[in-house]
Write a protein that holds these residues in place. Sequence first.
Motif, mmCIF file in Angstrom:
data_model
loop_
_atom_site.group_PDB
_atom_site.id
_atom_site.type_symbol
_atom_site.label_atom_id
_atom_site.label_comp_id
_atom_site.label_asym_id
_atom_site.label_seq_id
_atom_site.Cartn_x
_atom_site.Cartn_y
_atom_site.Cartn_z
ATOM 1 N N ILE A 161 -14.163 -60.765 -27.909
ATOM 2 C CA ILE A 161 -13.302 -61.962 -27.843
ATOM 3 C C ILE A 161 -13.043 -62.186 -26.917
ATOM 4 N N ASP A 162 -12.517 -62.842 -26.507
ATOM 5 C CA ASP A 162 -11.738 -63.746 -24.954
ATOM 6 C C ASP A 162 -10.524 -63.371 -24.654
ATOM 7 N N LYS A 163 -9.815 -62.539 -23.852
ATOM 8 C CA LYS A 163 -8.546 -61.668 -23.195
ATOM 9 C C LYS A 163 -7.949 -62.889 -22.951
ATOM 10 N N VAL A 164 -7.859 -64.001 -22.615
ATOM 11 C CA VAL A 164 -7.478 -65.194 -22.438
ATOM 12 C C VAL A 164 -6.290 -65.728 -23.978
ATOM 13 N N GLU A 165 -7.913 -66.610 -23.908
ATOM 14 C CA GLU A 165 -7.748 -67.460 -24.976
ATOM 15 C C GLU A 165 -7.773 -67.357 -26.680
ATOM 16 N N LYS A 166 -8.345 -66.186 -26.519
ATOM 17 C CA LYS A 166 -7.767 -65.394 -27.880
ATOM 18 C C LYS A 166 -6.609 -64.280 -27.622
ATOM 19 N N LYS A 167 -5.634 -63.786 -27.101
ATOM 20 C CA LYS A 167 -5.489 -62.836 -27.457
ATOM 21 C C LYS A 167 -4.142 -62.416 -28.234
ATOM 22 N N GLU A 168 -3.571 -63.166 -28.925
ATOM 23 C CA GLU A 168 -3.527 -62.769 -30.324
ATOM 24 C C GLU A 168 -4.164 -62.295 -30.699
ATOM 25 N N LEU A 169 -5.374 -62.500 -31.476
ATOM 26 C CA LEU A 169 -6.273 -61.760 -32.036
ATOM 27 C C LEU A 169 -6.820 -60.533 -31.321
ATOM 28 N N LYS A 170 -7.470 -60.444 -30.320
ATOM 29 C CA LYS A 170 -7.346 -59.193 -29.331
ATOM 30 C C LYS A 170 -6.560 -58.301 -29.846
ATOM 31 N N GLU A 171 -4.888 -58.299 -29.397
ATOM 32 C CA GLU A 171 -3.977 -57.846 -29.552
ATOM 33 C C GLU A 171 -3.640 -57.066 -31.466
ATOM 34 N N PRO B 15 -4.874 -70.966 -37.563
ATOM 35 C CA PRO B 15 -4.279 -70.099 -36.905
ATOM 36 C C PRO B 15 -3.387 -68.410 -37.861
ATOM 37 N N GLY B 16 -2.430 -69.363 -39.452
ATOM 38 C CA GLY B 16 -1.923 -68.812 -39.836
ATOM 39 C C GLY B 16 -2.966 -67.405 -40.630
ATOM 40 N N PHE B 17 -4.056 -67.428 -40.350
ATOM 41 C CA PHE B 17 -5.221 -66.654 -41.041
ATOM 42 C C PHE B 17 -4.947 -64.996 -40.098
ATOM 43 N N LEU B 18 -4.301 -65.072 -38.862
ATOM 44 C CA LEU B 18 -3.968 -64.277 -38.470
ATOM 45 C C LEU B 18 -4.176 -62.438 -38.381
ATOM 46 N N PRO B 19 -2.982 -63.067 -39.113
ATOM 47 C CA PRO B 19 -2.345 -60.772 -39.884
ATOM 48 C C PRO B 19 -3.447 -60.593 -41.193
ATOM 49 N N LYS B 20 -4.016 -61.638 -41.462
ATOM 50 C CA LYS B 20 -5.162 -61.178 -42.322
ATOM 51 C C LYS B 20 -6.271 -60.787 -41.849
ATOM 52 N N ILE B 21 -6.554 -60.667 -40.873
ATOM 53 C CA ILE B 21 -7.836 -60.774 -39.758
ATOM 54 C C ILE B 21 -7.797 -58.585 -40.329
ATOM 55 N N PRO B 22 -6.949 -58.117 -39.615
ATOM 56 C CA PRO B 22 -6.893 -56.890 -39.371
ATOM 57 C C PRO B 22 -7.418 -55.717 -40.736
ATOM 58 N N HIS B 23 -6.481 -56.324 -41.506
ATOM 59 C CA HIS B 23 -6.170 -56.010 -43.102
ATOM 60 C C HIS B 23 -7.897 -56.392 -43.352
ATOM 61 N N LEU B 24 -7.974 -57.023 -43.209
ATOM 62 C CA LEU B 24 -10.137 -57.707 -44.255
ATOM 63 C C LEU B 24 -10.510 -57.259 -43.754
ATOM 64 N N VAL B 25 -10.372 -56.709 -42.207
ATOM 65 C CA VAL B 25 -11.658 -56.002 -41.540
ATOM 66 C C VAL B 25 -12.062 -54.354 -41.490
ATOM 67 N N HIS B 26 -10.503 -54.245 -41.982
ATOM 68 C CA HIS B 26 -10.429 -52.788 -42.270
ATOM 69 C C HIS B 26 -11.139 -52.833 -43.752
ATOM 70 N N PHE B 27 -10.615 -53.362 -44.036
ATOM 71 C CA PHE B 27 -11.254 -53.388 -45.847
ATOM 72 C C PHE B 27 -12.769 -53.726 -45.467
ATOM 73 N N LEU B 28 -13.191 -53.975 -44.682
ATOM 74 C CA LEU B 28 -15.153 -54.440 -44.561
ATOM 75 C C LEU B 28 -15.404 -53.169 -44.518
ATOM 76 N N TYR B 29 -14.672 -52.327 -43.842
ATOM 77 C CA TYR B 29 -15.145 -51.112 -42.883
ATOM 78 C C TYR B 29 -15.180 -50.458 -43.906
ATOM 79 N N THR B 30 -13.912 -50.001 -44.362
ATOM 80 C CA THR B 30 -13.937 -49.245 -45.153
ATOM 81 C C THR B 30 -15.063 -49.191 -47.071
ATOM 82 N N SER B 31 -14.764 -50.636 -46.899
ATOM 83 C CA SER B 31 -15.893 -50.611 -48.398
ATOM 84 C C SER B 31 -17.224 -50.317 -47.770
#
Lengths: 340, 674
Positions: free
Chosen positions: B637-647, B606-622
Amino acid sequence: MDSNTEIEELKRAFIFSLRKKFPRDSSSVIANATVNLLRKIIFRENPKTMNDLQVSLANHCKRLHAAQRSELIVINIGLMISKLARDEVLQKKGGSEPEPLYSLWRDDEETTEKLKTADMKKIKKDLQASIKELVTEIESSRECIASQSTELLFNNDVVMVHSLATSKTMHAFLTHAAKAGRKHRVITIVDEEEQSETAPDFGTPIDLYEAASKMPQTSKVVLVAAAYFPDGSCLVPAGGHQIALLAKRHCIPVYVLAPFYKLCPFFMTEPDALHTFRANTLPFDLSAKSAGLVDCLNPAFDTLESDLVTLFVSNTSCIIPSHVNRLKEDYYHAQDIADY
Amino acid sequence: MTPPASAFKKPPKKEDPKLTAVLILDAFDQRFAPIHDSYPCFGTFPICNVPVVNFCLSWLMRTEVKTVMLVVSTLNAKHAEYVQNEWKSAFDEFTVVTCDGVTSVGDCMREVHNRELITGDFMLITNPSAVVSSTLAPQITEFRKRRRENPDNVMTLIYSHRENPENFVIGISTETGKLHLYPAANSLNQLRAEKKDFYEGVSIRRDVTSTGIALCSRLIATQFSDNFDFVGIDDVVREILSKDDILGMSVHVDVLSNKEKAFCAYDYESLLILNTLMLERWFHPVVPEASDPTRLIKSYVRNVYLEENGENVALKEMHWILNDQCRTLAVGQKAKIAFDTVIHTSCIGSHTEISSKCRILGSIIGKNCKIGENCHIEHAFIGDNVTIRPGTHIPKETIIGNSVVFPKDLPGMHNSAVIKSAINEEKYEKLQSHCIENVHVAKFRHGGPFWRRAVDGKTKFPVEEESDTDTDSTDSSDGNDGIDDSTRQFHDEVLESMQKILESENQEMRHLILEINSSKLACNVTMDDVARNVFAAFLRLGQNLELPALKNLITKWMDLFLNYYKTNPETLRAKTPDQRKFEIELKKKCQIQMLLAIEDKFDRDPGFLPKIPHLVHFLYTSEILEEEAILEWESTIDKVEKKELKEKMKPIIDWLMEEDEEDEEEEEEEEEEE
């Protein structure tokens, strides 16, 4: 390319052409191919004396026959050409007619001397001409044999034949008789199922195991020789021995079709040396279990002793087995045979 | 009422060009290293004292093949020339193709293809010991018929009807002969069949043996050069089957009838089987006495063959007598065999002396050997100039190299070969040897046997027994994240190769891609799994814990990601519209798999969460990820179980939406509602 490698190439091409064909070509085609090959070899080697020619022919034939054991024809043709060359030399030099009795063994010294010194260049043309005659004789041998069928097959005969599918000469022999208006029945013995379907319509195909039950109805048996020998014995395709024994039991004449180029001038003391084996006929899925336990005894030929043969049907005439030795003198020279 | 299409096809039917045979003379297997001195290339191995390639060629000259291409590595060029000299008059055209530094059949084919030597359909004989008794005429006609019906029927493999010792198994459609199932490289005797295969009438066959002969279209050669990690024809078959829907090609199998006999050898065991079958005349008209253009061999009763000296050939006398105990054997020139020896199913080289009271069963013995009294040799392969002292017992499955004086009591002979001098470990990196008494004993580093080929033919050992149990239990273990063992194995292998590359200096992406591809073939995983696991493994690299380092490495390894997740415009152009569409779809799926790998990582850590948006953004820009893929993934993405990720992903999604508002307003609205 020097002549030696050229000759090796020719010989190899000849061997390949024999091995490529399966099933093999008819023997007259092979005989003709051999004549052509040897003619080319003589032309390229250009031997100086009769002796050279004889030795080189013998060597080439030995090698060719060793590569393809079942083809005795190769040896026969080599010896025939050697004899033709001898005759040409003597004709040129005008040698005396050899004394009949002595000639069975060897030439007298005067003739030997002539043969040694004779210049082969002078007779080269004549030799080529007589080789061409040999070719025509081979080509016409099928017709000659077929034409004798009218003397051997008569109305209401029941003829049992073997290896009709593989022998064109046998086919010609039977069709010639039919065309000449003979009304005979043909019982043909087939080895494989496929052959019974392709058998010509004038014959009734039966299996080899039925031969005994049909033999009492039969009035004549015709076989094809693969080779025949001066003592009157011959090699016939496998199965022939059984048929000939049955024929003897029922006192039925056995005719063997034997073109002159199949006459092998040696007395064969040991038939094993001539046995050529055929395929292992087991289905292949058995090989997983039975490999190492199979003994393949499927010879291509049977040996018929002279007492089982009534007549040999050769090009010129029909001869009884004991006269084959005399026929040998027409085509071969005693010296060649002794030196081989 | 013939349709015009078939009428149009008729003219080429009359003039079917004859097949060209591509015959590969080498075997590229290090297990033959011990006897390399006696028989430097596979085509020269003695079967009945005749180099084995002669049987193949004497079969080939009866077929319709008139052009032969003999492919050989430069090291063995002189043998190929010798073969060419002997055989060129039997064919219209006989060429030798020498290739530098080839190590596999694949290398040979690439070389042949690069030189553009293949112009049409061809017969690929990957093994010089392939022997067939028939002319294959019906099979070739059938191949042509299939090619006319559909040009995508690119290959017909020839199998003979015989149980094979390796329990190799394939699945063929009963009606059409189409190959449906082919075993993975790491387990030849298992198939992964699905229910639908059985509805489609696929029969699973174990009663067939490969003959090493394939009738191929030109596309097969192209396949080899497109995939430079392909080693043999098997890899092509697997590629075609696994990418059935992209390539649209199909492979057929012709199993010969019981009357037509065919076999090929690939290791010591099968060489001995081939020797026995040949002596027993299974392959008539390909028989020992009529297969060598220069040697003169005479056959005798009891399957005995004797090579004769060409100088004095005897017509009449049988100048050679063996006792009744000897059967099914070939003897070379001037070999001396004592009267009271027992020899079965063997091949004895020329000038070899065998003393009295020996028992020799199922062995191949080279030239100039001396075998003392009372020796017992069983299932052995012995090179030239070998001396065996009286009274020696040679255990089963022994391989003895050139000029060895065999010590009487040699311990620990299992899975090894005896040779005179130490093995060149640089040349044969899979082997090692050590000295015992006055000989050297060579072993495989992985401990596998010399005698039999490894199950995959690539000398990888041992076969994991685990995969056995796992394939049975895949159905029940579906809850296990859907990851079965071969996928996990693939993941681990990829991780390992990545670490290796990371440690290496120049970090060649080409090599990494190569290794990943071969792992993919070995583990037989789908393209989806590849995409997912490659990135999962990448994320697990120790270095990638910190975001900046991760970004760095992504830039550095861009080639890798472009290869697996992006379509290449150049290769795309070469394809038909249908295939192009498919390719784009496939890569989109791969990108989604990549995102799923990120999601997996988040599940585990779960500690990986904060990095995900950056990583996805980076992969998109590359330009590795494309917008569509991100959107599609986000919607799953499941709205209930993975709420944080979705947010966490919301800002990026919003931003992406804004970007192409002009184009896809309606779509965007729908997505937003979700």
